[in-house]
Design an enzyme around this catalytic site. Structure first.
Site, PDB file in Angstrom:
ATOM      1  N   GLU A 179      60.852  65.367 -59.469  1.00 41.47           N
ATOM      2  CA  GLU A 179      59.718  66.351 -59.154  1.00 41.47           C
ATOM      3  C   GLU A 179      59.561  67.077 -60.576  1.00 41.47           C
ATOM      4  O   GLU A 179      60.242  66.861 -61.330  1.00 41.47           O
ATOM      5  CB  GLU A 179      60.148  68.023 -58.547  1.00 41.47           C
ATOM      6  N   GLU A 222      51.337  75.606 -51.363  1.00 37.41           N
ATOM      7  CA  GLU A 222      52.101  75.821 -50.146  1.00 37.41           C
ATOM      8  C   GLU A 222      52.198  77.324 -50.081  1.00 37.41           C
ATOM      9  O   GLU A 222      52.971  77.824 -50.747  1.00 37.41           O
ATOM     10  CB  GLU A 222      53.333  74.923 -49.824  1.00 37.41           C
ATOM     11  N   LYS A 280      55.833  79.420 -49.193  1.00 39.32           N
ATOM     12  CA  LYS A 280      57.046  79.168 -50.123  1.00 39.32           C
ATOM     13  C   LYS A 280      57.450  80.764 -50.848  1.00 39.32           C
ATOM     14  O   LYS A 280      56.538  81.507 -51.314  1.00 39.32           O
ATOM     15  CB  LYS A 280      56.891  78.405 -51.426  1.00 39.32           C
ATOM     16  N   GLU A 324      55.410  79.407 -57.543  1.00 38.90           N
ATOM     17  CA  GLU A 324      55.923  78.652 -56.508  1.00 38.90           C
ATOM     18  C   GLU A 324      55.009  78.158 -55.171  1.00 38.90           C
ATOM     19  O   GLU A 324      55.239  77.047 -54.742  1.00 38.90           O
ATOM     20  CB  GLU A 324      57.057  79.191 -55.379  1.00 38.90           C
TER      21      GLU A 324
END
Length: 490
Positions: A271, A327, A330, A336
């Site tokens: 990542e 997203e 999260k 985030e």
């Protein structure tokens, strides 16, 4: 600098160059993308696979072996990485039968038409202190999964686990890279032995955004974004010169592995990325920086011949960019929920080509960054628009149960109790909670029920205040920033 140390470092780097010239011949530099599912508004698997192809990705990493996605990836020629969930590690570590069943259910039905190439056992397990009891189970579970793959005659799948940078207790300078003493001998060494024996990879989650944003006064933003020009750092221990923050972070892990006697295990960036948005108080999280980081990174990763890092010049660094989508489910701070290359409506956050072949002249201008310096004003935490009533009541109860007299002023008979309103009371509770716990990691999120604002609710025009009725168990969206009498955090 010690001449002997410099000579040793030179030999060390030369050996690495030869080893990696030989070992990277079997691995391509195709950049991939992480495909997470922590959103309630994400496109279908088939539409998502089309978006991945639009990025010209060579690989995709899934955080669970989702059957619909694995079927959608069939015949695409995208190399696929799947993950054993953290909560299944201990059971698999103790039972070959459980391991065999996991592989039978999650790999065998799709392989080889879906090009599963990597099985990652757990996600950042060694960073989760609340799961510390499972740490000794990690490597045994990895071995079990490898054995299960052999049982089913699957030999082209590498097995490993993803680790974050906090597995190091020292990372600066890079030559001082050292694994944490609580895991070095008991977990990391046997992990490295397995990776070395099976010719697998050390899968690392590495984000220059975090060290930069925590110390922007010491680390130049351009250095973190590969825009440093003449900015360099010379490691006094190795004599190596660095031109960007990512290389420093990667090489600190290289030196940590060398310190345990494993100098040639290959790195895989599991990542990396840069947030395209975040909370008001989160510096540098914007589209301009995200596009700059990822585009510059992709150019480096696709360079021919490979660039590598100062400690491993010429090595290929296979990489998954985080992430496919913003997203919205999260938890944690706002960043985030803002790492995506796409919005859930399938539009690009910013144009990008993971092959690095598209010239930047083809891209439209990026929006100017507006938060590259810390925000110095006051911030309040209030109820978000269209918050669910039932969830809001639970969040209010939770916030009031934390800290020191968090909700005392809104109790019956106290000065802020009236007018009685769930929105007002919850906003007070959220701001009070955040003021107490912000410095220790508390966030203004409450599972999507709260949002930051720079507008002081106490000075709103009281004549315009309205508390809308509940409709379909959802709070009205026209309330704007609700009136509260709140604590605030500077």
């Amino acid at each position: 600098m010690d001449v002997g140390a410099a000579s040793t470092a030179g030999i060390f780097i030369s050996i690495f160059s030869l080893l990696f010239f030989l070992s990277t011949a079997e691995i391509s530099a195709k950049v991939g993308v992480n495909y997470g599912l922590l959103g309630d508004n994400l496109p279908s698997a088939s539409r998502s696979v089309r978006l991945i192809k639009r990025l010209k990705a060579g690989r995709v990493k899934l955080y669970e072996p989702n059957p619909e996605i694995l079927r959608a990836l069939k015949g695409t020629k995208l190399q696929v990485s799947i993950m054993v969930p953290n909560q299944q590690i201990s059971n698999i570590s103790k039972s070959q039968k459980a391991s065999d069943q996991w592989v039978k259910n999650n790999v065998v039905p799709y392989y080889p038409k879906t090009m599963i190439r990597y099985v990652l056992v757990g996600n950042e397990v060694l960073s989760l202190y609340d799961q510390k009891q499972s740490w000794p189970d990690l490597v045994p579970a990895i071995r079990r999964i490898k054995g299960s793959l052999r049982k089913f005659h699957i030999h082209k799948v590498k097995v490993g686990t993803t680790l974050a940078m906090d597995v190091l207790e020292s990372s600066f300078p890079p030559s001082n890279g050292t694994f944490r003493s609580d895991i070095s001998g008991s977990v990391v060494r046997p992990l490295l032995q397995f990776l070395n024996r099976t010719k697998s990879f050390f899968f690392l989650d590495v984000y220059p955004y975090f060290p930069w944003s925590s110390q922007p006064q010491y680390i130049k933003l351009d250095y973190a974004l590969f825009e440093g020009g003449n900015l360099t750092y010379a490691d006094p221990g190795s004599g190596l010169t660095y031109t960007n923050l990512l290389d420093q972070m990667l090489d600190s892990v290289v030196f940590a592995m060398k310190r345990l006697g494993f100098p040639d295990i290959r790195l895989w960036i599991a990542e990396t990325g840069w947030p395209n948005g975040g909370d008001i108080d989160q510096i540098g999280a914007n589209i301009h920086n995200a596009a700059t980081y990822n585009r510059n990174l992709i150019k480096r990763l696709n360079a021919k011949p490979p660039v590598g890092t100062p400690a491993r010049p010429g090595s290929v660094l296979p990489t998954f960019i985080f992430s496919l989508y913003n997203e919205n489910k999260k938890g944690g701070p706002g960043t985030e929920r803002h790492w995506g290359l796409y919005y859930p409506n399938e539009s690009s956050v910013y144009p990008i080509d993971l092959t690095g072949e598209s010239p930047e002249s083809e891209y439209p201008p990026l929006p100017a960054p507006e938060n590259n310096a810390p925000y110095k004003g006051k911030i309040w935490c209030v109820v978000a628009k269209r918050a669910n009533k039932t969830e809001l009541e639970s969040a209010l109860t939770y916030a009031c149960g934390q800290g020191n007299r968090t909700c005392e002023p809104v109790q019956p008979g106290r000065k802020c109790f009236k007018p009685v309103s769930l929105v007002r009371h919850a906003s007070f509770a959220f701001s009070s909670y955040w003021a107490q716990f912000r410095s220790s990691g508390g966030t203004c999120f409450f599972n999507g029920l709260a949002v930051q604002t720079t507008k002081d609710p106490i000075v709103m025009d009281r004549a315009s205040i309205q508390v809308l009725p509940f409709e379909d168990d959802v709070l009205g969206s026209d309330l704007g920033a609700p009136l509260i009498v709140s604590l605030h955090s500077n």
